[in-house]
Scaffold this active site. Structure first.
Site, mmCIF file in Angstrom:
data_model
loop_
_atom_site.group_PDB
_atom_site.id
_atom_site.type_symbol
_atom_site.label_atom_id
_atom_site.label_comp_id
_atom_site.label_asym_id
_atom_site.label_seq_id
_atom_site.Cartn_x
_atom_site.Cartn_y
_atom_site.Cartn_z
ATOM 1 N N TYR A 148 -2.146 -1.267 10.818
ATOM 2 C CA TYR A 148 -2.252 -1.638 9.398
ATOM 3 C C TYR A 148 -1.043 -1.168 8.597
ATOM 4 C CZ TYR A 148 -3.940 -1.384 4.542
ATOM 5 O OH TYR A 148 -4.068 -1.483 3.182
ATOM 6 N N SER A 187 0.851 -1.200 0.000
ATOM 7 C CA SER A 187 0.000 0.000 0.000
ATOM 8 C C SER A 187 0.878 1.239 0.000
ATOM 9 C CB SER A 187 -0.858 0.008 1.269
ATOM 10 O OG SER A 187 -1.509 1.252 1.421
HETATM 11 P P1 NAD Z 1 -11.913 -5.596 0.131
HETATM 12 O O1 NAD Z 1 -12.646 -5.480 1.415
HETATM 13 O O2 NAD Z 1 -12.708 -5.694 -1.110
HETATM 14 O O3 NAD Z 1 -10.925 -6.830 0.161
HETATM 15 C C1 NAD Z 1 -10.334 -7.320 1.325
HETATM 16 C C2 NAD Z 1 -10.619 -8.793 1.385
HETATM 17 O O4 NAD Z 1 -9.793 -9.364 2.376
HETATM 18 C C3 NAD Z 1 -12.045 -9.126 1.792
HETATM 19 O O5 NAD Z 1 -12.905 -9.217 0.682
HETATM 20 C C4 NAD Z 1 -11.870 -10.474 2.468
HETATM 21 O O6 NAD Z 1 -12.239 -11.512 1.601
HETATM 22 C C5 NAD Z 1 -10.379 -10.588 2.716
HETATM 23 N N1 NAD Z 1 -10.076 -10.929 4.101
HETATM 24 C C6 NAD Z 1 -9.987 -10.097 5.159
HETATM 25 N N2 NAD Z 1 -9.703 -10.818 6.268
HETATM 26 C C7 NAD Z 1 -9.604 -12.107 5.873
HETATM 27 C C8 NAD Z 1 -9.331 -13.332 6.548
HETATM 28 N N3 NAD Z 1 -9.068 -13.367 7.871
HETATM 29 N N4 NAD Z 1 -9.330 -14.487 5.836
HETATM 30 C C9 NAD Z 1 -9.597 -14.477 4.516
HETATM 31 N N5 NAD Z 1 -9.855 -13.345 3.820
HETATM 32 C C10 NAD Z 1 -9.855 -12.187 4.503
HETATM 33 O O7 NAD Z 1 -10.946 -4.330 0.072
HETATM 34 P P2 NAD Z 1 -9.718 -3.949 -0.877
HETATM 35 O O8 NAD Z 1 -9.484 -2.517 -0.611
HETATM 36 O O9 NAD Z 1 -9.895 -4.437 -2.230
HETATM 37 O O10 NAD Z 1 -8.516 -4.710 -0.181
HETATM 38 C C11 NAD Z 1 -7.676 -5.603 -0.871
HETATM 39 C C12 NAD Z 1 -6.223 -5.356 -0.488
HETATM 40 O O11 NAD Z 1 -5.818 -4.108 -0.996
HETATM 41 C C13 NAD Z 1 -5.937 -5.357 1.009
HETATM 42 O O12 NAD Z 1 -4.745 -6.081 1.251
HETATM 43 C C14 NAD Z 1 -5.711 -3.888 1.301
HETATM 44 O O13 NAD Z 1 -4.829 -3.716 2.383
HETATM 45 C C15 NAD Z 1 -5.081 -3.433 0.005
HETATM 46 N N6 NAD Z 1 -5.140 -2.002 -0.238
HETATM 47 C C16 NAD Z 1 -6.336 -1.379 -0.426
HETATM 48 C C17 NAD Z 1 -6.359 -0.010 -0.653
HETATM 49 C C18 NAD Z 1 -7.644 0.728 -0.861
HETATM 50 O O14 NAD Z 1 -7.627 1.957 -0.876
HETATM 51 N N7 NAD Z 1 -8.772 0.065 -1.032
HETATM 52 C C19 NAD Z 1 -5.153 0.712 -0.705
HETATM 53 C C20 NAD Z 1 -3.956 0.043 -0.519
HETATM 54 C C21 NAD Z 1 -3.952 -1.315 -0.292
#
Ligand code: NAD
Ligand code: MG
Length: 291
Positions: free
Chosen positions: A198, A185
């Site tokens: 985080y 991230s």
């Molecule tokens: P999202 O909520 O769509 O995806 C996160 C997913 O993590 C969930 O759908 C869930 O299935 C899974 N998850 C969480 N805890 C879990 C567990 N204990 N066991 C199995 N699965 C689990 O949100 P997103 O933003 O698409 O997140 C995806 C990744 O992107 C994450 O790693 C997040 O840190 C990273 N990220 C997101 C952003 C943003 O702005 N959305 C920015 C930087 C990084």
């Protein structure tokens, strides 16, 4: 571009206030994020690839699964049991694109489940050549004195420990010319005040990616990461952001808006593809220009 405009790609006007219980359901968001089902155009770049994708029901992981299907890959998709409705939508989209997909619900905080996921994936796919770790936990807490030990444990277990458990489980099945992709991230380099736990996990993911890349290069396995900036996903409206930050979420980027999940997927496609055969130990920023 007409398709993309439907999904508010260039919406500079922010988002309606909203909040959900963790982990958040994509179909209940307003607007619904663009997962690329109709906007991503594939070019057979992942033909014959077999991919395991965590966090694949929603957000970035869902867009990766759909882009991979557009590019010709078959998929095993992991998510949490309470996200079944989102996961079933992804299954329908992937199958409508003519690819095979198996849904495997389960909690990555269990080391045993990481092993089970790999076992089920190998049974379904035959082997694995792309391992994409997108699952992640993010809960905003303004005051470190209010950061509960259980959240600290769960955030580190989900984001960091499971990454290593899943790599250990998958390694015996990864042949030369395989690709492992992690998700860090902008927070790895620019930690927000309210993401003390985080942000640290994302720095750890980035660092571990570089270490694994050095260790696994001589087995023909490339290890890289993607560093998204602010992206419109369930994680953000289910506690990832402070609720008052939702309306203007992403407007602090040079591009001036949040990204859509479909705009992040291309980096994961590149890193999985044979075009990236000389790329390892790298992290690709997809941040709308945030440094
Ligand atoms: P999202 O909520 O769509 O995806 C996160 C997913 O993590 C969930 O759908 C869930 O299935 C899974 N998850 C969480 N805890 C879990 C567990 N204990 N066991 C199995 N699965 C689990 O949100 P997103 O933003 O698409 O997140 C995806 C990744 O992107 C994450 O790693 C997040 O840190 C990273 N990220 C997101 C952003 C943003 O702005 N959305 C920015 C930087 C990084
Ligand atoms: Mg989800």
């Amino acid at each position: 571009m007409a398709e993309k405009e439907k999904h508010n790609f260039y919406n500079q006007h922010g988002f309606p206030t909203q909040s959900q219980k963790e982990p958040g359901i994509q179909s209940q968001m307003s607007p619904i994020p663009d997962d690329g089902a109709t906007t991503y155009v594939g070019h057979n770049r992942l033909k014959h690839k077999k991919a395991v994708i965590t966090g694949g029901d929603s957000g970035i992981g869902r867009a990766v699964a759909i882009a991979y299907a557009h590019e010709g890959a078959d998929i095993v998709l992991n998510y949490l049991p309470e996200e079944e409705s989102d996961a079933l939508e992804v299954k329908g989209i992937v199958e409508s694109l003519g690819r095979r997909i198996k849904l495997v619900a389960g909690d990555l905080k269990s080391e045993a489940f990481n092993q089970q996921l790999v076992t089920e994936a190998v049974t379904f796919l035959g082997d694995i050549n792309v391992l994409v770790m997108v699952a992640g936990k993010q809960q905003a807490v303004q005051d470190v004195l209010q950061l509960k030990t259980q959240q600290l444990i769960d955030t580190y277990t989900t984001n960091v420990f499971s990454m290593i458990w899943l790599v250990k489980a998958a390694l015996p099945h990864l042949q030369p010319n395989s690709s492992i992709i992690t998700t860090n991230s902008i927070q790895a380099e620019q930690p927000a005040a309210f993401l003390v736990d985080y942000a640290g996990t994302k720095a750890a993911i980035k660092n571990t990616t570089m270490s694994l890349a050095k260790q696994l290069a001589n087995r023909g396995i490339r290890v890289n990461s993607v560093a998204p900036g602010p992206v419109w996903t369930p994680l953000q409206v289910s506690g990832g952001q402070l609720p008052e930050n939702i309306p203007e979420f992403g407007q602090n980027t040079p591009i001036g808006r949040a990204g859509q999940p479909s705009e992040i997927a291309g980096a994961y496609v590149f890193l999985a593809s044979d075009e990236a055969s000389y790329v390892t130990g790298e992290s690709i920023n997809v941040t709308g220009g945030l440094k």
